[in-house]
Design an enzyme around this catalytic site. Structure first.
Site, PDB file in Angstrom:
ATOM      1  N   HIS A  12      45.309  49.126  46.418  1.00  0.00           N
ATOM      2  CA  HIS A  12      44.539  47.903  46.193  1.00  0.00           C
ATOM      3  C   HIS A  12      43.948  47.455  47.518  1.00  0.00           C
ATOM      4  O   HIS A  12      44.624  47.466  48.543  1.00  0.00           O
ATOM      5  CB  HIS A  12      45.450  46.814  45.621  1.00  0.00           C
ATOM      6  CG  HIS A  12      44.843  45.442  45.660  1.00  0.00           C
ATOM      7  ND1 HIS A  12      43.688  45.129  44.972  1.00  0.00           N
ATOM      8  CD2 HIS A  12      45.205  44.313  46.322  1.00  0.00           C
ATOM      9  CE1 HIS A  12      43.389  43.853  45.209  1.00  0.00           C
ATOM     10  NE2 HIS A  12      44.284  43.332  46.023  1.00  0.00           N
ATOM     11  N   HIS A  46      37.891  39.381  43.817  1.00  0.00           N
ATOM     12  CA  HIS A  46      39.124  39.664  44.559  1.00  0.00           C
ATOM     13  C   HIS A  46      39.086  41.049  45.225  1.00  0.00           C
ATOM     14  O   HIS A  46      39.200  41.133  46.445  1.00  0.00           O
ATOM     15  CB  HIS A  46      40.342  39.537  43.625  1.00  0.00           C
ATOM     16  CG  HIS A  46      41.649  39.738  44.314  1.00  0.00           C
ATOM     17  ND1 HIS A  46      42.766  38.983  44.075  1.00  0.00           N
ATOM     18  CD2 HIS A  46      42.031  40.620  45.264  1.00  0.00           C
ATOM     19  CE1 HIS A  46      43.755  39.375  44.847  1.00  0.00           C
ATOM     20  NE2 HIS A  46      43.335  40.376  45.583  1.00  0.00           N
ATOM     21  N   GLU A  84      52.061  42.242  44.812  1.00  0.00           N
ATOM     22  CA  GLU A  84      51.355  42.904  43.703  1.00  0.00           C
ATOM     23  C   GLU A  84      52.157  44.069  43.121  1.00  0.00           C
ATOM     24  O   GLU A  84      51.596  44.922  42.424  1.00  0.00           O
ATOM     25  CB  GLU A  84      49.971  43.399  44.156  1.00  0.00           C
ATOM     26  CG  GLU A  84      49.047  42.339  44.709  1.00  0.00           C
ATOM     27  CD  GLU A  84      48.593  41.291  43.684  1.00  0.00           C
ATOM     28  OE1 GLU A  84      49.007  41.361  42.513  1.00  0.00           O
ATOM     29  OE2 GLU A  84      47.833  40.390  44.090  1.00  0.00           O
ATOM     30  N   GLU A  88      26.088  61.034  43.089  1.00  0.00           N
ATOM     31  CA  GLU A  88      27.442  61.578  43.001  1.00  0.00           C
ATOM     32  C   GLU A  88      28.438  60.682  42.265  1.00  0.00           C
ATOM     33  O   GLU A  88      29.521  61.140  41.907  1.00  0.00           O
ATOM     34  CB  GLU A  88      27.979  61.833  44.418  1.00  0.00           C
ATOM     35  CG  GLU A  88      27.184  62.889  45.145  1.00  0.00           C
ATOM     36  CD  GLU A  88      28.036  64.096  45.502  1.00  0.00           C
ATOM     37  OE1 GLU A  88      29.004  63.885  46.255  1.00  0.00           O
ATOM     38  OE2 GLU A  88      27.743  65.204  45.038  1.00  0.00           O
ATOM     39  N   HIS A 111      40.262  45.101  49.419  1.00  0.00           N
ATOM     40  CA  HIS A 111      39.197  44.107  49.248  1.00  0.00           C
ATOM     41  C   HIS A 111      37.905  44.601  49.900  1.00  0.00           C
ATOM     42  O   HIS A 111      37.436  44.014  50.880  1.00  0.00           O
ATOM     43  CB  HIS A 111      39.605  42.782  49.918  1.00  0.00           C
ATOM     44  CG  HIS A 111      40.901  42.197  49.460  1.00  0.00           C
ATOM     45  ND1 HIS A 111      41.597  41.225  50.184  1.00  0.00           N
ATOM     46  CD2 HIS A 111      41.647  42.414  48.347  1.00  0.00           C
ATOM     47  CE1 HIS A 111      42.702  40.889  49.532  1.00  0.00           C
ATOM     48  NE2 HIS A 111      42.761  41.600  48.420  1.00  0.00           N
TER      49      HIS A 111
HETATM   50  O1  2HA Z   1      48.789  41.597  49.301  1.00  0.00           O
HETATM   51  O2  2HA Z   1      45.766  41.710  48.522  1.00  0.00           O
HETATM   52  O3  2HA Z   1      46.232  40.728  46.116  1.00  0.00           O
HETATM   53  C1  2HA Z   1      47.680  40.828  49.487  1.00  0.00           C
HETATM   54  C2  2HA Z   1      46.732  41.009  48.394  1.00  0.00           C
HETATM   55  C3  2HA Z   1      47.047  40.337  47.143  1.00  0.00           C
HETATM   56 ZN    ZN Z   2      44.286  41.490  47.009  1.00  0.00          ZN
END
Ligand code: 2HA
Ligand code: ZN
Length: 271
Positions: A139, A210, A116, A169, A141
């Site tokens: 990033h 995602h 990414e 908040e 999940h």
């Molecule tokens: O690197 O989360 O979006 C693994 C991820 C890809």
């Molecule tokens: Zn990811």
């Protein structure tokens, strides 16, 4: 030269990835972080003339030439960063051509930066234009945020509004709101461009089905943004199927934002 294993920025990457793994947000190789470092602080630990390898990035990051980042590795697991940072992390500098990364440390097993990287570097470029102090792109999940993207309309305004309504908040922590992208193929320049475009307006960008991106001046600010969204998304998922007897009304959201003297997305309220 000081020992890089004692560098505060390596410590921060270790602590943050371990914490995120324990929260259950970064299964397997899920998630990635890039953190822009000052040349002077890196020079205390590394010989900046010693380039271990050159790795093409596949896109133009001319605006970041000479900038140094510590970045999680592709295919690497957050749970393993703490025990082996030199394999799971790398320190790269954007070379003079703008399209090559010079490896200064890490990716010891011959690996490279996260798939990414386009979304990360393009987001850095977008955020630095808005705030020269921005340093971190993260990033991950997070479970409830991801769950919410399965059942909630994916629009910037509606998603932000629902999250703001969940706890008082939220509007204080991210008065600029949340950008939302539909499902897209990940790991390529297209999603990088789409993410960076949202980052021109927002420090938080949700990727439908995602995960989420956050941007901030340090690790705490960036993590704090994401964990606040995740907390609100958890409340949403715990209550979405029940009658909502009490909600924070739009005039009340406005009152909170005004009480804290915030510039907020007035167009995201229905007043
Ligand atoms: O690197 O989360 O979006 C693994 C991820 C890809
Ligand atoms: Zn990811």
């Amino acid at each position: 030269m000081k020992d890089i294993m004692t560098a505060p920025f390596v410590e921060e990457m270790k602590r943050t990835t371990a914490n995120m793994y324990r929260l259950g947000w970064d299964e397997r190789n899920g998630g990635n972080i890039s953190y822009m470092l000052e040349e002077d602080e890196v020079a205390e630990y590394l010989d900046l003339d010693n380039v271990i390898r050159e790795i093409p990035t596949g896109f133009d990051a001319t605006e970041l030439i000479g900038k140094i980042f510590i970045v999680t590795g592709t295919g690497k697991y957050f749970k393993n960063v703490e025990v082996d940072p030199e394999t799971n992390l790398g320190i790269i500098r954007i070379a003079k051509d703008g399209t090559t990364a010079e490896l200064l440390w890490g990716y010891k097993d011959g690996g490279k930066f996260t798939s990414e990287l386009p979304a990360h570097l393009m987001s850095h470029m977008a955020r630095l234009k808005k705030d020269p102090k921005n340093r971190v792109i993260m990033h991950t999940h997070p479970t409830y945020t991801l769950a919410m993207t399965h059942v909630h309309e994916l629009s910037d305004k509606k998603f932000t509004h629902t999250i703001w309504e969940m706890c008082t908040e939220c509007i204080v922590v991210f008065p600029d709101g949340i950008g939302v992208l539909p499902w897209m193929v990940c790991g390529n320049n297209d999603i990088g461009i789409a993410t960076a475009k949202k980052m021109e307006e927002f420090r938080l960008v949700v990727w439908g089905l995602h995960g989420i991106y956050g941007a901030g001046k340090d690790m705490d600010e960036t993590f704090g943004l994401i964990e606040t969204v995740e907390k609100a998304a958890q409340l949403y998922m715990l209550t979405a199927h029940m009658p909502h007897v009490n909600t924070i009304l739009d005039p009340e959201l406005k009152a909170v934002a005004e009480a804290f003297g915030l510039e907020y997305r007035k167009d995201f309220l229905n007043l």
